[in-house]
Write an enzyme that holds these catalytic residues in place. Structure first.
Site, PDB file in Angstrom:
ATOM      1  N   CYS A 122       0.818  -1.221   0.000  1.00  0.00           N
ATOM      2  CA  CYS A 122       0.000   0.000   0.000  1.00  0.00           C
ATOM      3  C   CYS A 122       0.847   1.265   0.000  1.00  0.00           C
ATOM      4  CB  CYS A 122      -0.968  -0.002   1.177  1.00  0.00           C
ATOM      5  SG  CYS A 122      -0.156   0.122   2.778  1.00  0.00           S
TER       6      CYS A 122
ATOM      7  N   ASP B  59     -37.371  39.348 -25.261  1.00  0.00           N
ATOM      8  CA  ASP B  59     -36.376  40.297 -25.748  1.00  0.00           C
ATOM      9  C   ASP B  59     -36.100  41.337 -24.659  1.00  0.00           C
ATOM     10  OD1 ASP B  59     -36.206  39.040 -28.143  1.00  0.00           O
ATOM     11  OD2 ASP B  59     -37.680  40.327 -29.147  1.00  0.00           O
TER      12      ASP B  59
HETATM   13 ZN    ZN Z   1       0.029  -1.947   3.481  1.00  0.00          ZN
END
Ligand code: ZN
Length: 544
Positions: free
Chosen positions: A126, A359
């Site tokens: 990780c 308009d």
């Molecule tokens: Zn990890």
């Protein structure tokens, strides 16, 4: 107690030696008990070690893997352009073979291995995201951002963007575990591994909720906090995939890098295990640093506000009027409304839409014209009925050129009702008409009897620069005249939406037929025009 079984022991053993953090080990053991991830990861690490400590022969198998990290570090990027690098088939595959054959490694290496895992090293899987980046410090950082931007919210959803190379590392770790399990005739489905993203959210959601206070972190919310991570050091991890699966990495205009998470996942699905192992270390090389977190981004989805407006000015455009970069009128309907709405919802911007438009010189009277505003990234999204009423009063007190009513918060879906069947709706107008020939009230009385007069309207000259040339049939359902003097009368009309009223009155050089000039057999022109009603029954009226 960790929710692990005896069969998990070799996996735990193998991943810890490879340099995985405690939470990643839990992930690969397919632990889905969220509370387990919320414990301090150092504590879990101790428990994991105690867990495998019970085995007698579990440790030995992985000393080779722990030892070979040196080699891994050198070899994990075979595609990098350094000339000194050996191509393709070096240590990883060699080591893989070694591991497959030799399960009994010398026990004196166990001590060294113990030391290695004691050090607070960055996780190979990780890259630190489930370690120090997944705790109170991160939660405080997120909460501070939300507080600094003064968002008012009840729920939030957390979204995480991870560096793409994490997929490569995940794949490598998975192969590493798979190999081990295969020897024991067990299997690990990659889909059963808990994703880094999931584990990150399980830990952080509660912490963030606690830091902000009074907010629920849920799976679906209009308010999203995005946390992103990058890891320069290992960016090149993905590069070898471009040689194995060139198809997956086609350059696209908007992306900075071809190595998007999606592309990497796709390439990993295609690559064979053997091929992967010849290009990438298994387990992955140990990183020197952990990921850096990018700025926390907060985004509240759009809120929609609808209502009806009257316009009392003949010199106010609906939207800012700019010609050749130069502003023509000092304000506009949308700006007069938006100013107070934006400040109430503390929104960063808006898109304005309405049921048709008038308009600049046309007033809109009666119950007004339906409009809706899409508010971008509002920092406040809920206003009570009383607060909406107050907001309406603020708008109405800010200018005498416009007035709004039925101001309310609506859903995105409800917005569609405003445009729905717009063409079939009727609109009522009052025009002040001038005639060249003198008239008497009897001369115009016949007009009151004309019903459902179909006009053929060629695209008017005044809008031809922005609309395609076409002939459109439009129906004037009914008309009523009010004589003023020998050259003026009021003409009240009920018409199909989209009818060009000015062109019907003056004829637009014969581009609208029949027209009022033809009917009255004299030149006529329009001096003033008011929209009396726009018959769209949305948004619902709010009783005063
Ligand atoms: Zn990890």
């Amino acid at each position: 107690m960790l929710p692990l079984k005896e069969k998990d022991k070799p996996v735990v053993q193998k991943l810890l030696s490879a340099g995985c953090c405690a939470r990643c080990v839990l992930r690969f053991c397919c632990v889905s008990v969220q509370a387990t991830y919320r414990k301090p990861h150092q504590e879990t690490l101790k428990e994991l070690k105690a867990f495998i400590g019970n085995t007698e022969n579990g440790k030995s198998q992985d000393s080779v893997a722990a030892d070979s990290t040196e080699e891994n570090n050198k070899s994990h990027d075979a595609t990098a352009p350094e000339p000194t690098d050996e191509p393709a088939d070096d240590p990883p595959s060699k080591r893989a073979k070694l591991e497959l054959s030799g399960t009994e490694a010398p026990s004196e290496e166990d001590a060294a291995e113990e030391k290695l895992t004691e050090e607070p090293s960055v996780c190979v899987a990780c890259l630190g995201i489930l370690q120090e980046l997944c705790g109170t410090t991160q939660a405080v950082k997120i909460a501070e951002k939300v507080k600094a931007e003064k968002y008012e919210l009840e729920t939030l959803v957390l979204s995480v963007s991870l560096p793409a190379q994490l997929c490569v590392r995940e794949h490598s770790c998975w192969l590493h575990v798979k190999k081990e399990l295969k020897e024991k005739s067990m299997a690990l489905d990659k889909d059963d591994v808990v994703q880094v993203k999931e584990a990150f959210k399980w830990v952080l959601q509660g912490l963030v909720a606690k830091e902000i206070g009074g907010v629920a972190v849920v799976a679906r919310s209009l308010f999203e906090i995005s946390v992103g991570f990058t890891h320069k050091e290992t960016d090149a991890d993905c590069h070898f995939l471009a040689t194995t699966c060139a198809d997956c990495f086609r350059p696209t205009k908007n992306k900075q890098s071809v190595f998007t998470r999606m592309a990497v996942v796709k390439a990993l699905e295609k690559i064979s295990d053997t091929k992967f192992l010849t290009h990438y270390a298994c387990p992955p090389a140990k990183p020197a640093s952990s990921c850096s977190s990018q700025d926390v981004q907060c985004l509240h989805q759009c809120v929609f506000v609808a209502g009806r407006y009257n316009k009392y000015s003949r010199s106010l455009p609906q939207t800012p009027w700019v010609i050749d970069g130069e502003r023509r009128m000092e304000s506009s309907v949308e700006e007069l409304i938006a100013e107070s709405v934006l400040s109430s919802f503390r929104s960063e911007g808006f898109n304005f839409s309405s049921s048709g438009r008038e308009d600049v010189d046309v007033r809109t009277l009666g119950t007004g014209r339906p409009f809706a505003m899409e508010l971008l990234n509002p920092h406040r999204s809920k206003l009570s009925r009383a607060e909406m009423k107050l907001l309406q009063e603020t708008i109405n007190n800010s200018s005498d050129k416009i007035k709004v009513r039925d101001l309310q918060i609506v859903s995105r879906e409800a917005m569609g009702k405003m445009k729905e069947g717009e063409e079939d709706k009727t609109k009522s107008y009052t025009a002040l008409v001038w005639t060249l020939k003198p008239i008497q009230s009897e001369d115009i009385a016949f007009i009151d009897d004309i019903k459902d007069l179909t006009l053929d309207q060629k695209t008017p000259l005044r809008v031809l620069h922005r609309r395609a040339l076409a002939i459109r049939p439009r129906v004037v359902h009914s008309m009523k005249t009010r004589f003023m003097d020998s050259h003026h009368f009021y003409l009240e009309m009920k018409t199909q939406a989209g009818t060009y009223i000015k062109e019907f009155v003056h004829g637009d050089f014969g581009r609208t037929t029949p027209n009022l000039c033809e009917l009255l057999k004299t030149d006529t022109d329009i001096l003033e025009l008011d929209v009396e009603s726009v018959d769209v029954d949305w948004p619902p009226s709010i009783p005063e």
